[in-house]
Design a protein around this motif. Structure first.
Motif, PDB file in Angstrom:
ATOM      1  N   ARG A   1     -19.950  -1.133  -8.727  1.00 45.58           N
ATOM      2  CA  ARG A   1     -19.146  -2.214  -9.315  1.00 45.58           C
ATOM      3  C   ARG A   1     -18.097  -1.665 -10.277  1.00 45.58           C
ATOM      4  N   ALA A   2     -18.491  -0.698 -11.127  1.00 45.42           N
ATOM      5  CA  ALA A   2     -17.545  -0.141 -12.099  1.00 45.42           C
ATOM      6  C   ALA A   2     -16.413   0.611 -11.407  1.00 45.42           C
ATOM      7  N   THR A   3     -16.730   1.362 -10.357  1.00 49.33           N
ATOM      8  CA  THR A   3     -15.694   2.127  -9.653  1.00 49.33           C
ATOM      9  C   THR A   3     -14.699   1.195  -8.967  1.00 49.33           C
ATOM     10  N   LEU A   4     -15.202   0.153  -8.290  1.00 47.16           N
ATOM     11  CA  LEU A   4     -14.313  -0.789  -7.615  1.00 47.16           C
ATOM     12  C   LEU A   4     -13.429  -1.521  -8.631  1.00 47.16           C
ATOM     13  N   GLU A   5     -14.014  -1.936  -9.737  1.00 47.33           N
ATOM     14  CA  GLU A   5     -13.217  -2.638 -10.754  1.00 47.33           C
ATOM     15  C   GLU A   5     -12.176  -1.718 -11.374  1.00 47.33           C
ATOM     16  N   ARG A   6     -12.524  -0.449 -11.607  1.00 44.09           N
ATOM     17  CA  ARG A   6     -11.559   0.476 -12.203  1.00 44.09           C
ATOM     18  C   ARG A   6     -10.380   0.703 -11.271  1.00 44.09           C
ATOM     19  N   ALA A   7     -10.645   0.888  -9.993  1.00 46.74           N
ATOM     20  CA  ALA A   7      -9.563   1.138  -9.038  1.00 46.74           C
ATOM     21  C   ALA A   7      -8.681  -0.092  -8.863  1.00 46.74           C
ATOM     22  N   SER A   8      -9.317  -1.286  -8.699  1.00 45.98           N
ATOM     23  CA  SER A   8      -8.517  -2.497  -8.487  1.00 45.98           C
ATOM     24  C   SER A   8      -7.734  -2.876  -9.744  1.00 45.98           C
ATOM     25  N   THR A   9      -8.343  -2.713 -10.912  1.00 48.30           N
ATOM     26  CA  THR A   9      -7.640  -3.031 -12.159  1.00 48.30           C
ATOM     27  C   THR A   9      -6.436  -2.116 -12.363  1.00 48.30           C
TER      28      THR A   9
ATOM     29  N   TYR B   1     -21.570  10.383  -0.879  1.00 49.42           N
ATOM     30  CA  TYR B   1     -20.629  10.320  -1.999  1.00 49.42           C
ATOM     31  C   TYR B   1     -19.323   9.697  -1.521  1.00 49.42           C
ATOM     32  N   PHE B   2     -18.807   8.742  -2.327  1.00 49.01           N
ATOM     33  CA  PHE B   2     -17.599   8.011  -1.974  1.00 49.01           C
ATOM     34  C   PHE B   2     -16.598   8.115  -3.121  1.00 49.01           C
ATOM     35  N   SER B   3     -15.334   8.399  -2.746  1.00 44.96           N
ATOM     36  CA  SER B   3     -14.247   8.521  -3.714  1.00 44.96           C
ATOM     37  C   SER B   3     -13.274   7.364  -3.499  1.00 44.96           C
ATOM     38  N   PRO B   4     -12.870   6.641  -4.559  1.00 47.19           N
ATOM     39  CA  PRO B   4     -12.039   5.451  -4.392  1.00 47.19           C
ATOM     40  C   PRO B   4     -10.556   5.776  -4.221  1.00 47.19           C
ATOM     41  N   ARG B   5      -9.914   4.978  -3.382  1.00 47.32           N
ATOM     42  CA  ARG B   5      -8.462   4.985  -3.228  1.00 47.32           C
ATOM     43  C   ARG B   5      -8.020   3.538  -3.157  1.00 47.32           C
ATOM     44  N   ALA B   6      -7.042   3.165  -3.976  1.00 44.53           N
ATOM     45  CA  ALA B   6      -6.588   1.780  -4.048  1.00 44.53           C
ATOM     46  C   ALA B   6      -5.079   1.719  -3.848  1.00 44.53           C
ATOM     47  N   THR B   7      -4.644   0.770  -3.034  1.00 47.26           N
ATOM     48  CA  THR B   7      -3.208   0.574  -2.769  1.00 47.26           C
ATOM     49  C   THR B   7      -2.890  -0.911  -2.900  1.00 47.26           C
ATOM     50  N   PRO B   8      -1.717  -1.248  -3.411  1.00 44.64           N
ATOM     51  CA  PRO B   8      -1.362  -2.670  -3.554  1.00 44.64           C
ATOM     52  C   PRO B   8      -1.007  -3.297  -2.210  1.00 44.64           C
ATOM     53  N   VAL B   9      -1.261  -4.603  -2.104  1.00 44.77           N
ATOM     54  CA  VAL B   9      -0.863  -5.400  -0.947  1.00 44.77           C
ATOM     55  C   VAL B   9       0.382  -6.186  -1.345  1.00 44.77           C
ATOM     56  N   HIS B  10       1.494  -5.942  -0.656  1.00 43.60           N
ATOM     57  CA  HIS B  10       2.776  -6.548  -1.022  1.00 43.60           C
ATOM     58  C   HIS B  10       3.103  -7.728  -0.114  1.00 43.60           C
TER      59      HIS B  10
ATOM     60  N   SER C   1       8.447 -10.534  -0.212  1.00 47.41           N
ATOM     61  CA  SER C   1       9.411 -10.403  -1.302  1.00 47.41           C
ATOM     62  C   SER C   1       9.195  -9.143  -2.126  1.00 47.41           C
ATOM     63  N   GLY C   2       8.122  -8.401  -1.844  1.00 51.61           N
ATOM     64  CA  GLY C   2       7.861  -7.167  -2.572  1.00 51.61           C
ATOM     65  C   GLY C   2       6.909  -7.301  -3.728  1.00 51.61           C
ATOM     66  N   SER C   3       6.466  -8.516  -4.060  1.00 47.16           N
ATOM     67  CA  SER C   3       5.509  -8.699  -5.150  1.00 47.16           C
ATOM     68  C   SER C   3       4.093  -8.367  -4.674  1.00 47.16           C
ATOM     69  N   ILE C   4       3.237  -8.076  -5.635  1.00 49.21           N
ATOM     70  CA  ILE C   4       1.857  -7.708  -5.310  1.00 49.21           C
ATOM     71  C   ILE C   4       1.035  -8.982  -5.141  1.00 49.21           C
ATOM     72  N   SER C   5       0.349  -9.084  -4.012  1.00 51.81           N
ATOM     73  CA  SER C   5      -0.517 -10.243  -3.746  1.00 51.81           C
ATOM     74  C   SER C   5      -1.992  -9.871  -3.768  1.00 51.81           C
ATOM     75  N   GLY C   6      -2.292  -8.615  -3.878  1.00 52.13           N
ATOM     76  CA  GLY C   6      -3.685  -8.185  -3.893  1.00 52.13           C
ATOM     77  C   GLY C   6      -3.767  -6.672  -3.903  1.00 52.13           C
ATOM     78  N   VAL C   7      -4.958  -6.168  -3.706  1.00 54.88           N
ATOM     79  CA  VAL C   7      -5.170  -4.722  -3.698  1.00 54.88           C
ATOM     80  C   VAL C   7      -6.277  -4.400  -2.699  1.00 54.88           C
ATOM     81  N   THR C   8      -6.083  -3.308  -1.983  1.00 58.53           N
ATOM     82  CA  THR C   8      -7.079  -2.824  -1.030  1.00 58.53           C
ATOM     83  C   THR C   8      -7.697  -1.546  -1.573  1.00 58.53           C
ATOM     84  N   VAL C   9      -9.019  -1.540  -1.677  1.00 60.79           N
ATOM     85  CA  VAL C   9      -9.756  -0.379  -2.180  1.00 60.79           C
ATOM     86  C   VAL C   9     -10.522   0.239  -1.018  1.00 60.79           C
ATOM     87  N   LEU C  10     -10.230   1.501  -0.752  1.00 60.20           N
ATOM     88  CA  LEU C  10     -10.911   2.259   0.295  1.00 60.20           C
ATOM     89  C   LEU C  10     -11.836   3.271  -0.368  1.00 60.20           C
TER      90      LEU C  10
END
Length: 617
Positions: A312-320, A348-357, A360-369
């Motif tokens: 939970r902490a890792t997912l929240e840190r990446a998405s935040t 073992y899993f390492s987080p990678r997060a990218t914004p969902v645009h 119009s180019g604004s951020i509508s969400g985030v994808t955490v892999l």
């Protein structure tokens, strides 16, 4: 016909069965009542009449006996007439209730004997001589009394025997009626239950067809239809389902249907990924997950508060990080990798997060892999083991080589000329540098293996600063660098491992001396703030570019155009020591334009703990 009426008709056989059972039971109860009533009507009244006749004649006999004894009684004649009238009434009742064989003869005998007894009783009453009365009572009246009572007993016996026989017959009839009632009940319930079951099954058969059709529609077969005839509710529901299938087919053929298919394809694409994927909205809520995230991490299956705290902490840190506008998030080392227990063992899993645009180019969400780095971590562990083994094997021959060079410089093997001395001095410096590299590699191996523990003791921060400055002051003077110390007042003692913290300060000072040009300056200072003690080492060198300030604490990291040699492990070891103390370490630009390395230590006493092995990428 409505479904309710059909259901009521399906229950009609059971109702008919209950009615049949009720009729049979009522008939049987009536039959038993008739037998009981027959006993009361035919025999009980005769028994009662016979008993009352005996009572009446006994009273007459008692009156006659009182006359014989000489007792005077003025009411005797009236009583005699009452008893004679009662006897006559009961005899007439008996004569009208003759129902059993032999009862008529006994009743006629009773009539004859009663007639005789009345004549004798009248004759007895007409006598005036007491002696004649006693003789007449004994010789004629008393035998007539006995004859009457015998006739009454005969009537009584006939009726009592009839009662016993009728009672036995009634018991037999009751048993037979019980068997009949039970048989009729079972047969009626079986027939009614089977008939109702067949009718209900036939009535509900269209529901099975509806279920299969709806299942096929749910699987995407919009061409299937429900063929149910009638006008009840089931037929109406079938028509509604058919209309729904037609609209769903039209919906699929529309652009919105294509969008739905595209969404399904996108979901299938992320489900095909072996690594867990979690998609968040702008509020940080989970809007989509793939099958790996559900199976491995439990996201989307368990409530958020039941997830593994590290997950939970890792997912929240990446998405935040992404939602706060800092751009994509990618772990720079294995420090951000989390261990998750699975059926295949610990992974073992390492987080990678990218914004969902949006368009119009604004951020509508985030994808955490959550990238599975188990194999890479294993390779890194193998590399570390290899480096540690090689460094350990280097240590013995290197010690021998250093000793040999030292003895040669001491001219133990003979005098040296200037050229030979210069070469040996150069070789000794290289051996010292190589020894420093080996020591760093072995320290790192011990830290990663968890074999190095912290031995905390109360320590004055000023003592740590003075010790580090005095150790490197001569080296700084040799490089024409000014080394200054700065200590804030009011410092408290801190619980630290002195040797480990001295190693951190030594690494920072040696790097500062190596990267500061002659004529520059280095300032080492310490100050207290908000429950922590902050150590700083600032130089006036070239500094560290902002893009490399997070990478310099990794293993084997060397900046482009770096001055001097080294393994690139000093800062990595320093970071792990500071982390084990519960502090933080970092680097900023100094006011003189160079680099300012800092680390903090908590002032509160902490329990001693081993250095946790942390692998870096």
């Amino acid at each position: 016909m409505t479904l309710r009426i059909k259901l009521l008709l399906a229950l009609a056989p059971l109702a008919i069965a209950l009615v049949v059972v009720s009729i049979v039971a009522t008939s049987n109860v009536s039959s038993l009542g008739w037998h009981s009533e027959a006993i009361l009507k035919d025999n009980y009244r005769s028994v009662l009449a016979a008993q009352r006749m005996k009572d009446s004649v006994e009273h007459l006999e008692h009156l006659a006996a009182s006359v014989v004894s000489g007792a005077s009684n003025e009411e005797r004649p009236s009583k005699a007439e009452d008893h004679r009238r009662h006897f006559e009434d009961e005899l007439r009742v008996q004569e009208g209730n003759v129902t059993e064989p032999g009862e008529l003869d006994a009743t006629q005998r009773q009539r004859n004997r009663w007639t005789t007894y009345q004549k004798e009783f009248d004759a007895f009453r007409s006598l005036r001589d007491p002696d004649q009365g006693r003789a007449f009572f004994r010789e004629r009246l008393e035998p007539a009394f006995v004859a009457i009572t015998d006739a009454a007993d005969a009537i009584l016996t006939v009726n009592l025997d009839a009662i016993v026989q009728k009672s036995e017959r009634a018991h037999q009839v009751a048993e037979r009626l019980n068997v009949i009632t039970l048989a009729v009940s079972i047969a009626a319930l079986l027939i009614g239950g089977i008939a109702s079951t067949l009718l209900t099954s036939r009535l509900l058969a269209p529901l099975g067809l509806l279920t299969r059709t709806v299942h096929r529609i749910g699987e995407g077969d919009f061409e299937t239809r429900v063929d149910v005839s009638g006008e009840d509710e089931i037929a109406q529901l079938a028509g509604t389902i058919n209309a729904m299938a037609v609209r769903l087919r039209q919906y699929r053929n529309s652009s919105l249907g294509e969008l739905l298919l595209a969404q399904q394809a996108s979901q299938a694409a992320i489900d095909s990924l072996p690594d867990p994927v979690v998609v968040y909205d702008l509020q940080g809520g989970v809007i989509n997950v793939n099958e790996a995230a559900e199976a491995v991490l439990g996201v989307g299956v368990k409530p958020p508060d039941e997830l593994d705290p590290a997950v939970r902490a890792t997912l929240e840190r990446a998405s935040t990080h992404v939602l706060s506008g800092k751009g994509p998030y990618q772990a720079k080392s294995f420090e951000d990798a989390i261990a998750v227990r699975t059926s295949e063992g610990t992974r073992y899993f390492s987080p990678r997060a990218t914004p969902v645009h949006t368009e119009s180019g604004s951020i509508s969400g985030v994808t955490v892999l959550m990238q599975d780095v188990t194999r890479a971590r294993l390779v890194d562990d193998l590399r570390n083991d290899l480096v540690a083994t090689v460094a350990h094997e280097f240590r013995t021959p290197l010690t021998s080589l250093r000793l040999a060079i030292h003895m040669c410089l001491e001219q133990a093997a003979g005098p040296l000329n200037d050229r030979q001395s210069d070469l040996l001095y150069t070789a000794r410096e290289d051996c010292d540098r190589l020894q420093s590299m080996v020591d760093e590699l072995l320290d790192l191996a011990r830290i990663q293996g968890g074999h190095m523990e912290l031995h905390r003791r109360p320590t004055n921060p000023l003592m740590l600063i003075d010790s580090a400055a005095s150790t490197y002051r001569r080296d700084a003077e040799d490089h024409h660098i000014v080394l200054q110390t700065s200590v804030a007042p009011g410092l408290q003692e801190i619980q630290v491992d002195r040797e480990r913290i001295q190693l951190v300060l030594s690494n920072l000072l040696s790097n500062a001396i190596r990267h500061t040009p002659p004529g520059g300056s280095i300032e080492i200072g310490v100050k207290a703030q908000d429950g922590i003690v902050r150590f700083e080492v600032a130089d006036s060198g070239a500094g560290i570019p902002a893009e490399y300030r997070q990478q310099v604490f990794g293993k084997f990291v060397r900046l482009p155009n770096s001055v001097g040699g080294g393994t690139g492990l000093g800062l990595s070891i320093a970071k792990q020591i500071v982390d084990a103390h519960g502090g933080k370490i970092g680097v900023d630009a100094s006011v003189s334009g160079g680099a300012m390395f800092w680390f903090t230590l908590p002032t509160a006493a902490l329990e001693a703990e081993p250095l946790v092995p942390v692998a870096t990428a």
